[in-house]
Design a protein around this motif. Structure first.
Motif, PDB file in Angstrom:
ATOM      1  N   GLY A  48       0.741  -1.291  -0.118  1.00 40.64           N
ATOM      2  CA  GLY A  48       0.013  -0.221  -0.127  1.00 40.64           C
ATOM      3  C   GLY A  48       0.743   1.219   0.062  1.00 40.64           C
ATOM      4  O   GLY A  48       0.659   2.132  -0.578  1.00 40.64           O
ATOM      5  N   ILE A  49       1.880   1.370   0.855  1.00 41.44           N
ATOM      6  CA  ILE A  49       2.804   2.434   0.851  1.00 41.44           C
ATOM      7  C   ILE A  49       3.455   2.643  -0.413  1.00 41.44           C
ATOM      8  O   ILE A  49       3.782   3.930  -0.935  1.00 41.44           O
ATOM      9  CB  ILE A  49       3.541   2.551   2.066  1.00 41.44           C
ATOM     10  CG1 ILE A  49       2.969   2.552   3.253  1.00 41.44           C
ATOM     11  CG2 ILE A  49       4.659   3.288   2.071  1.00 41.44           C
ATOM     12  CD1 ILE A  49       2.163   3.783   3.590  1.00 41.44           C
ATOM     13  N   ALA A  50       4.020   1.524  -1.017  1.00 42.03           N
ATOM     14  CA  ALA A  50       4.701   1.606  -2.514  1.00 42.03           C
ATOM     15  C   ALA A  50       3.563   2.338  -3.431  1.00 42.03           C
ATOM     16  O   ALA A  50       4.153   2.975  -4.277  1.00 42.03           O
ATOM     17  CB  ALA A  50       5.398   0.333  -2.785  1.00 42.03           C
ATOM     18  N   ALA A  51       2.666   1.655  -3.501  1.00 43.94           N
ATOM     19  CA  ALA A  51       1.551   2.188  -4.606  1.00 43.94           C
ATOM     20  C   ALA A  51       1.247   3.585  -4.328  1.00 43.94           C
ATOM     21  O   ALA A  51       0.891   4.400  -5.285  1.00 43.94           O
ATOM     22  CB  ALA A  51       0.159   1.470  -4.398  1.00 43.94           C
ATOM     23  N   ALA A 101      -4.722   3.881  -4.971  1.00 46.81           N
ATOM     24  CA  ALA A 101      -3.805   3.221  -5.124  1.00 46.81           C
ATOM     25  C   ALA A 101      -3.330   2.304  -3.538  1.00 46.81           C
ATOM     26  O   ALA A 101      -3.039   1.133  -3.787  1.00 46.81           O
ATOM     27  CB  ALA A 101      -2.361   4.023  -5.085  1.00 46.81           C
ATOM     28  N   PHE A 102      -3.432   2.816  -2.550  1.00 42.47           N
ATOM     29  CA  PHE A 102      -3.286   2.326  -1.369  1.00 42.47           C
ATOM     30  C   PHE A 102      -4.560   0.970  -1.278  1.00 42.47           C
ATOM     31  O   PHE A 102      -3.841  -0.039  -0.875  1.00 42.47           O
ATOM     32  CB  PHE A 102      -3.496   3.231  -0.061  1.00 42.47           C
ATOM     33  CG  PHE A 102      -3.197   2.420   1.198  1.00 42.47           C
ATOM     34  CD1 PHE A 102      -1.889   2.636   1.602  1.00 42.47           C
ATOM     35  CD2 PHE A 102      -4.259   2.096   1.898  1.00 42.47           C
ATOM     36  CE1 PHE A 102      -1.641   1.992   2.883  1.00 42.47           C
ATOM     37  CE2 PHE A 102      -3.819   1.312   3.135  1.00 42.47           C
ATOM     38  CZ  PHE A 102      -2.501   1.411   3.682  1.00 42.47           C
ATOM     39  N   SER A 103      -5.815   1.283  -1.438  1.00 41.08           N
ATOM     40  CA  SER A 103      -6.719   0.310  -1.113  1.00 41.08           C
ATOM     41  C   SER A 103      -6.586  -0.922  -2.144  1.00 41.08           C
ATOM     42  O   SER A 103      -6.816  -2.033  -1.929  1.00 41.08           O
ATOM     43  CB  SER A 103      -8.154   0.996  -1.378  1.00 41.08           C
ATOM     44  OG  SER A 103      -8.448   2.119  -0.677  1.00 41.08           O
ATOM     45  N   ALA A 104      -6.549  -0.339  -3.571  1.00 40.20           N
ATOM     46  CA  ALA A 104      -6.201  -1.573  -4.460  1.00 40.20           C
ATOM     47  C   ALA A 104      -4.991  -2.498  -4.201  1.00 40.20           C
ATOM     48  O   ALA A 104      -4.902  -3.559  -4.622  1.00 40.20           O
ATOM     49  CB  ALA A 104      -5.896  -0.891  -5.833  1.00 40.20           C
ATOM     50  N   ALA A 105      -3.783  -1.766  -3.725  1.00 40.14           N
ATOM     51  CA  ALA A 105      -2.678  -2.527  -3.585  1.00 40.14           C
ATOM     52  C   ALA A 105      -2.652  -3.347  -2.210  1.00 40.14           C
ATOM     53  O   ALA A 105      -2.206  -4.605  -2.186  1.00 40.14           O
ATOM     54  CB  ALA A 105      -1.334  -1.693  -3.166  1.00 40.14           C
TER      55      ALA A 105
END
Length: 233
Positions: A48-51, A101-105
């Motif tokens: 999540g952090i990377a995304a 991005a966070f949620s999808a990762a």
């Protein structure tokens, strides 16, 4: 949507948007996942952090620099919301990109946590339009960038592992032509062997001056000199 202003929206949406400012909400979610979720939580938090970082780079560092779009007109925005809008390009929505991005990762590793993160992410997207900070198309573009960033964050470790597996330590990196020659050299030598009992001219003992000179030239190579099969002991 800016005209939609029920009491519940006024009470719920602004606190969610404030929590999402500077990704505070998603960083707090990552800490909770890593602390309470074991190995799965740590893996989901890292993804999540990377995304989210990739989404902010794509939206704020790339897209906003390439597309200059003014914010929605002030007439669409309530008076108390106008001064809170940023002055950067309206396209795309960086808040929405980071939230999606966070949620999808997180979702592929921990679906329940991903669903829990998707709810505030949707509220953030609605709030960015409701407050007059973005057009609906800005939010849609931000959501698309968030999905792209999540896919990149999920795929990058697998690509790195595959690359390291293909080129492991100590692997021979000779050019393709040289490697092919090296591999086929034993086969070529095998094909050049003479039938048993037949002695090639160079393997006989030198009998004349010319053959003695030729044997000396042969001896100058780095290869070991073959035994003189025709010589007597």
């Amino acid at each position: 949507m800016t005209a939609w202003d029920p009491a519940r929206a006024r009470r719920l949406l602004p606190p969610v948007e404030e929590a999402a400012e500077h990704t505070k909400l998603w960083r707090a979610a990552a800490v909770i996942l890593a602390a309470a979720g074991g190995w799965r939580g740590r893996r989901a938090a890292t993804a999540g952090i990377a995304a989210m970082a990739a989404a902010e780079l794509l939206s704020n560092g790339v897209a906003k620099q390439l597309v200059e779009r003014r914010r929605p007109p002030k007439e669409w925005v309530p008076d108390d919301e106008v001064e809170d809008r940023p002055y950067s390009s309206s396209f795309p929505s960086g808040h929405t990109a980071a939230a999606v991005a966070f949620s999808a990762a997180v979702a592929p590793t921990w679906p329940l946590a991903g669903a829990a993160c998707a709810l505030p992410a949707a509220l953030v997207a609605v709030r960015r339009v409701h407050s007059g900070a973005h057009y609906s198309s800005d939010v849609a573009a931000g959501a698309a960038l968030g999905l792209v960033a999540a896919a990149l964050a999920r795929a990058t470790p697998h690509l790195l592992i595959s690359a390291s597996t293909r080129s492991g330590p100590g692997e021979h990196r000779a050019p393709a032509l040289g490697w092919k020659i090296t591999q086929t050299r034993p086969a070529l030598l095998h094909q050049r062997r003479r039938p048993h009992g037949l002695t090639p001219p160079l393997l006989r003992a030198p009998t004349g001056r010319s053959e003695t000179a030729l044997a000396g030239v042969f001896h100058g190579f780095a290869l070991p000199r073959p035994p003189l099969l025709g010589a007597s002991g």
